[in-house]
Design a protein around this motif. Sequence first.
Motif, PDB file in Angstrom:
ATOM      1  N   VAL A  20       5.385  -0.114   6.797  1.00 17.74           N
ATOM      2  CA  VAL A  20       5.468  -0.049   5.335  1.00 17.74           C
ATOM      3  C   VAL A  20       4.206  -0.656   4.720  1.00 17.74           C
ATOM      4  O   VAL A  20       3.606  -0.082   3.801  1.00 17.74           O
ATOM      5  CB  VAL A  20       6.724  -0.787   4.825  1.00 17.74           C
ATOM      6  CG1 VAL A  20       6.720  -0.865   3.299  1.00 17.74           C
ATOM      7  CG2 VAL A  20       7.987  -0.084   5.307  1.00 17.74           C
ATOM      8  N   LEU A  24       1.439   1.358   2.254  1.00 18.31           N
ATOM      9  CA  LEU A  24       1.143   0.947   0.887  1.00 18.31           C
ATOM     10  C   LEU A  24      -0.325   0.543   0.741  1.00 18.31           C
ATOM     11  O   LEU A  24      -0.992   0.911  -0.240  1.00 18.31           O
ATOM     12  CB  LEU A  24       2.050  -0.209   0.484  1.00 18.31           C
ATOM     13  CG  LEU A  24       3.551   0.104   0.419  1.00 18.31           C
ATOM     14  CD1 LEU A  24       4.338  -1.147   0.060  1.00 18.31           C
ATOM     15  CD2 LEU A  24       3.839   1.226  -0.572  1.00 18.31           C
ATOM     16  N   GLU A 162       8.062   5.634   5.873  1.00 17.74           N
ATOM     17  CA  GLU A 162       7.648   6.585   4.839  1.00 17.74           C
ATOM     18  C   GLU A 162       8.654   6.628   3.705  1.00 17.74           C
ATOM     19  O   GLU A 162       8.286   6.690   2.526  1.00 17.74           O
ATOM     20  CB  GLU A 162       7.458   7.975   5.442  1.00 17.74           C
ATOM     21  CG  GLU A 162       6.179   8.145   6.230  1.00 17.74           C
ATOM     22  CD  GLU A 162       5.906   9.608   6.545  1.00 17.74           C
ATOM     23  OE1 GLU A 162       6.051  10.441   5.621  1.00 17.74           O
ATOM     24  OE2 GLU A 162       5.573   9.912   7.702  1.00 17.74           O
ATOM     25  N   ALA A 165       8.292   3.362   1.682  1.00 18.33           N
ATOM     26  CA  ALA A 165       7.103   3.384   0.831  1.00 18.33           C
ATOM     27  C   ALA A 165       7.333   4.267  -0.396  1.00 18.33           C
ATOM     28  O   ALA A 165       6.883   3.946  -1.503  1.00 18.33           O
ATOM     29  CB  ALA A 165       5.897   3.882   1.630  1.00 18.33           C
ATOM     30  N   THR A 169       7.726   2.895  -4.547  1.00 16.98           N
ATOM     31  CA  THR A 169       6.646   3.253  -5.475  1.00 16.98           C
ATOM     32  C   THR A 169       6.992   4.384  -6.425  1.00 16.98           C
ATOM     33  O   THR A 169       6.226   4.648  -7.360  1.00 16.98           O
ATOM     34  CB  THR A 169       5.393   3.659  -4.683  1.00 16.98           C
ATOM     35  OG1 THR A 169       5.705   4.751  -3.803  1.00 16.98           O
ATOM     36  CG2 THR A 169       4.879   2.484  -3.850  1.00 16.98           C
TER      37      THR A 169
END
Length: 283
Positions: A20, A24, A162, A165, A169
Amino acid sequence: MTRDDLTLVLGGSGTTGSRVARLLTGRGLPVRIGSRSGGVPFDWTDPATWAPALEGARAVYIAYYTDLAAPGAPEVIGAFAELAVASGARRLVLLSGRGEQEAEACEKAVARSGADWTVLRASWFAQNFSEGYLLEPVLAGEVALPVFEVGEPFVDVADIAEVAAAVLTQHGHTGRTYELTGPRLLTFADAVAAIARATGRDISFVSVPVDDYAAGLAAEGVPDEVTALLTYLFTTVLDGRGAHLDDGVQQVLGRPARDFTTYAHDTAATGIWTGKTTDRGSA
């Protein structure tokens, strides 16, 4: 999330957290790793380490050590989530497990904090065979566990990272619970056989009675609490309750989950299962 928003990744040097953090960081987003072994000091057993790690964070990826099924985990997770919100973190993403009542109690504790929460319920990690406690048995050529013919939809932790993340966001994931699994059911014998084929090695799987398994762990000096946790996971969580597929990876990423065979092939190419590790890294 803007490029000025800091994300705290707990367990940031671990199996999922490290991935992760890399994802990022690769997107140019500020990340703080909270860990006992790297980054900002963070220890679940020492609440004094929590506030310094949370300072300035607007989002937190929560991976709990050792497992959400460990005694007292809901209380610890709840206390941390409340502090996180009080410290200014709004988005909390909890890595959880499937079919664990204790994990569900932790999920509720996060929800009660008032945060914009998302839960990722993951099935058994494929990487347990290459980065976890099953690596040594694979290297030894025999994996002996107290499980029999139950199917498990092993999930690749790259998919978990994935998804994490994305929900950290992007908008639209608040209050959602995603079940993350691989695309098919395999028994542990199937999984070991896939690794054997990928490596060209003779690796066997043996089902053993739970008492024999626990005795073997004790003989190796494994702490009682760890033995109790492992036997619980193998005999309760793997009692068939998780023997079904879910599409959380598809929902979030818009693509199917990676298959275990792909994981086995890619990981075998690193040499981790033959003692000839290349510079390609682990899967």
